[in-house]
Design a protein around this motif. Structure first.
Motif, mmCIF file in Angstrom:
data_model
loop_
_atom_site.group_PDB
_atom_site.id
_atom_site.type_symbol
_atom_site.label_atom_id
_atom_site.label_comp_id
_atom_site.label_asym_id
_atom_site.label_seq_id
_atom_site.Cartn_x
_atom_site.Cartn_y
_atom_site.Cartn_z
ATOM 1 N N HIS A 150 0.933 -1.270 -0.020
ATOM 2 C CA HIS A 150 -0.031 0.012 -0.125
ATOM 3 C C HIS A 150 0.790 1.229 -0.093
ATOM 4 O O HIS A 150 0.396 2.416 -0.789
ATOM 5 C CB HIS A 150 -0.961 0.081 1.207
ATOM 6 C CG HIS A 150 -1.705 1.232 1.368
ATOM 7 N ND1 HIS A 150 -2.922 1.473 0.250
ATOM 8 C CD2 HIS A 150 -1.771 2.244 2.154
ATOM 9 C CE1 HIS A 150 -3.275 2.653 0.524
ATOM 10 N NE2 HIS A 150 -2.721 3.300 1.614
ATOM 11 N N GLY A 151 1.823 1.150 0.559
ATOM 12 C CA GLY A 151 2.818 2.572 0.860
ATOM 13 C C GLY A 151 3.437 2.547 -0.540
ATOM 14 O O GLY A 151 3.328 3.807 -0.978
ATOM 15 N N TYR A 152 3.946 1.665 -1.157
ATOM 16 C CA TYR A 152 4.735 1.947 -2.370
ATOM 17 C C TYR A 152 3.813 2.374 -3.401
ATOM 18 O O TYR A 152 3.878 3.306 -4.225
ATOM 19 C CB TYR A 152 5.211 0.648 -2.796
ATOM 20 C CG TYR A 152 6.342 0.798 -4.098
ATOM 21 C CD1 TYR A 152 7.536 0.960 -3.927
ATOM 22 C CD2 TYR A 152 5.686 0.906 -5.535
ATOM 23 C CE1 TYR A 152 8.413 1.121 -5.170
ATOM 24 C CE2 TYR A 152 6.507 1.042 -6.543
ATOM 25 C CZ TYR A 152 7.994 1.315 -6.449
ATOM 26 O OH TYR A 152 8.699 1.541 -7.203
ATOM 27 N N VAL A 153 2.489 2.024 -3.544
ATOM 28 C CA VAL A 153 1.408 2.096 -4.565
ATOM 29 C C VAL A 153 0.781 3.582 -4.369
ATOM 30 O O VAL A 153 0.738 4.278 -5.181
ATOM 31 C CB VAL A 153 0.285 1.059 -4.793
ATOM 32 C CG1 VAL A 153 -0.925 1.630 -5.363
ATOM 33 C CG2 VAL A 153 0.935 -0.173 -5.035
ATOM 34 N N SER A 154 0.895 3.832 -3.161
ATOM 35 C CA SER A 154 0.328 5.453 -2.591
ATOM 36 C C SER A 154 1.225 6.405 -3.157
ATOM 37 O O SER A 154 0.757 7.342 -3.790
ATOM 38 C CB SER A 154 -0.152 5.444 -1.361
ATOM 39 O OG SER A 154 -1.166 4.483 -0.803
ATOM 40 N N LEU A 155 2.423 6.036 -2.665
ATOM 41 C CA LEU A 155 3.521 7.003 -3.107
ATOM 42 C C LEU A 155 3.442 7.097 -4.796
ATOM 43 O O LEU A 155 3.737 8.385 -5.142
ATOM 44 C CB LEU A 155 4.762 6.487 -2.434
ATOM 45 C CG LEU A 155 4.786 6.791 -1.219
ATOM 46 C CD1 LEU A 155 6.160 6.238 -0.657
ATOM 47 C CD2 LEU A 155 4.885 8.280 -0.908
ATOM 48 N N ASP A 167 13.354 3.829 -12.979
ATOM 49 C CA ASP A 167 12.162 3.633 -13.261
ATOM 50 C C ASP A 167 11.305 2.994 -11.932
ATOM 51 O O ASP A 167 12.071 1.981 -11.630
ATOM 52 C CB ASP A 167 11.956 2.890 -14.525
ATOM 53 C CG ASP A 167 10.536 2.433 -15.001
ATOM 54 O OD1 ASP A 167 9.788 3.476 -15.522
ATOM 55 O OD2 ASP A 167 10.152 1.418 -14.617
ATOM 56 N N THR A 168 10.104 3.209 -11.869
ATOM 57 C CA THR A 168 9.406 2.543 -10.696
ATOM 58 C C THR A 168 9.200 1.070 -10.933
ATOM 59 O O THR A 168 9.305 0.423 -9.749
ATOM 60 C CB THR A 168 7.994 3.247 -10.199
ATOM 61 O OG1 THR A 168 7.322 3.082 -11.594
ATOM 62 C CG2 THR A 168 8.329 4.728 -10.193
ATOM 63 N N ARG A 174 13.020 -4.504 -7.258
ATOM 64 C CA ARG A 174 14.087 -4.475 -6.147
ATOM 65 C C ARG A 174 13.195 -4.925 -4.899
ATOM 66 O O ARG A 174 13.773 -5.828 -3.962
ATOM 67 C CB ARG A 174 14.810 -3.578 -6.378
ATOM 68 C CG ARG A 174 15.766 -3.408 -7.545
ATOM 69 C CD ARG A 174 16.919 -4.607 -7.778
ATOM 70 N NE ARG A 174 17.838 -4.068 -6.657
ATOM 71 C CZ ARG A 174 18.567 -5.139 -6.000
ATOM 72 N NH1 ARG A 174 18.449 -6.378 -6.225
ATOM 73 N NH2 ARG A 174 19.283 -4.859 -5.186
ATOM 74 N N THR A 175 11.968 -4.226 -4.696
ATOM 75 C CA THR A 175 11.137 -4.235 -3.548
ATOM 76 C C THR A 175 10.940 -5.773 -3.400
ATOM 77 O O THR A 175 10.793 -6.212 -2.108
ATOM 78 C CB THR A 175 10.042 -3.224 -3.561
ATOM 79 O OG1 THR A 175 10.834 -1.894 -3.622
ATOM 80 C CG2 THR A 175 9.417 -3.367 -2.177
ATOM 81 N N MET A 176 10.486 -6.447 -4.370
ATOM 82 C CA MET A 176 9.943 -7.796 -4.252
ATOM 83 C C MET A 176 11.343 -8.686 -3.843
ATOM 84 O O MET A 176 11.193 -9.487 -3.101
ATOM 85 C CB MET A 176 9.476 -8.114 -5.469
ATOM 86 C CG MET A 176 8.128 -7.541 -5.725
ATOM 87 S SD MET A 176 6.768 -7.721 -4.500
ATOM 88 C CE MET A 176 6.770 -5.948 -4.088
ATOM 89 N N ASP A 177 12.369 -8.312 -4.484
ATOM 90 C CA ASP A 177 13.527 -9.231 -4.089
ATOM 91 C C ASP A 177 14.007 -9.042 -2.464
ATOM 92 O O ASP A 177 14.184 -10.071 -1.966
ATOM 93 C CB ASP A 177 14.888 -8.930 -4.771
ATOM 94 C CG ASP A 177 14.799 -9.088 -6.165
ATOM 95 O OD1 ASP A 177 13.779 -9.893 -6.667
ATOM 96 O OD2 ASP A 177 15.445 -8.358 -7.097
#
Length: 191
Positions: A150-155, A167-168, A174-177
């Motif tokens: 939620h934080g990533y998507v909201s930002l 690029d996002t 990388r966040t998933m890794d």
């Protein structure tokens, strides 16, 4: 008396479309009535209030996301399941920003328990079983994943990443890794 052709489902769907177009906060019974060219009073046989409409849109969004997540998770495990699950939320938020915002609406306990919300938690817990997390760590991990998604998507939706490289999508990968590595190496609880 209900207006011929109007149903609660049709009105909720119109409200969800309106949320995606103008933002969830702008959705009201009056706005939906204007969309159909009818008087507000004619909708009150289907909807109690704007809050009722918003609650129903939230329930619709939770159901749509749960259905997409269940389909995406079929036959997947581990990191593959984690990424598929996370991508459902991110993709849904980009495709339906108003509905995604609706899914964040605080529901009363009874409504929340009857919604698709518990399905989301069950699917998250199913993913975490692949990481061999037991309680209470499983609950901590459910909260962590929800917060990160939620934080990533909201930002991202709010333009928070628009002015910098990379690029996002690269950052998302990388966040998933990082989440996968964290879940595989969950820290032991300190006494």
């Amino acid at each position: 008396m209900a207006r011929a052709g109007l149903t609660t489902e049709l009105l909720v769907q119109a409200g969800a479309e309106l949320a995606d177009e103008v933002g969830f906060e702008q959705v009201t019974v009056s706005a939906v009535a204007r969309r159909f060219g009818v008087k507000v009073a004619s909708l009150y046989s289907h909807l109690k209030s704007s809050h009722d409409l918003k609650t129903r849109i939230a329930l619709l969004a939770l159901e749509e996301m749960a259905d997409r997540a269940a389909e995406a998770l079929a036959g997947r495990a581990g990191k593959d399941a984690l990424v598929a699950f996370a991508d459902v939320y991110r993709d849904y938020a980009h495709q339906h920003p108003g509905r995604y915002a609706a899914a964040q609406l605080r529901l009363d306990t009874e409504t929340a328990m009857a919604s698709a919300g518990p399905r989301h938690a069950q699917m998250t817990r199913a993913i975490l079983r692949g990481y061999d997390l037991a309680e209470p760590d499983q609950t901590h991990a459910v909260r962590l994943l929800g917060s990160v998604f939620h934080g990533y998507v909201s930002l991202e939706l709010g333009g928070g990443f628009d002015h910098s490289a990379p690029d996002t999508q690269e950052t998302w990968a990388r966040t998933m890794d990082a989440l996968d590595a964290l879940l595989r190496n969950w820290p032991a609880r300190m006494p």
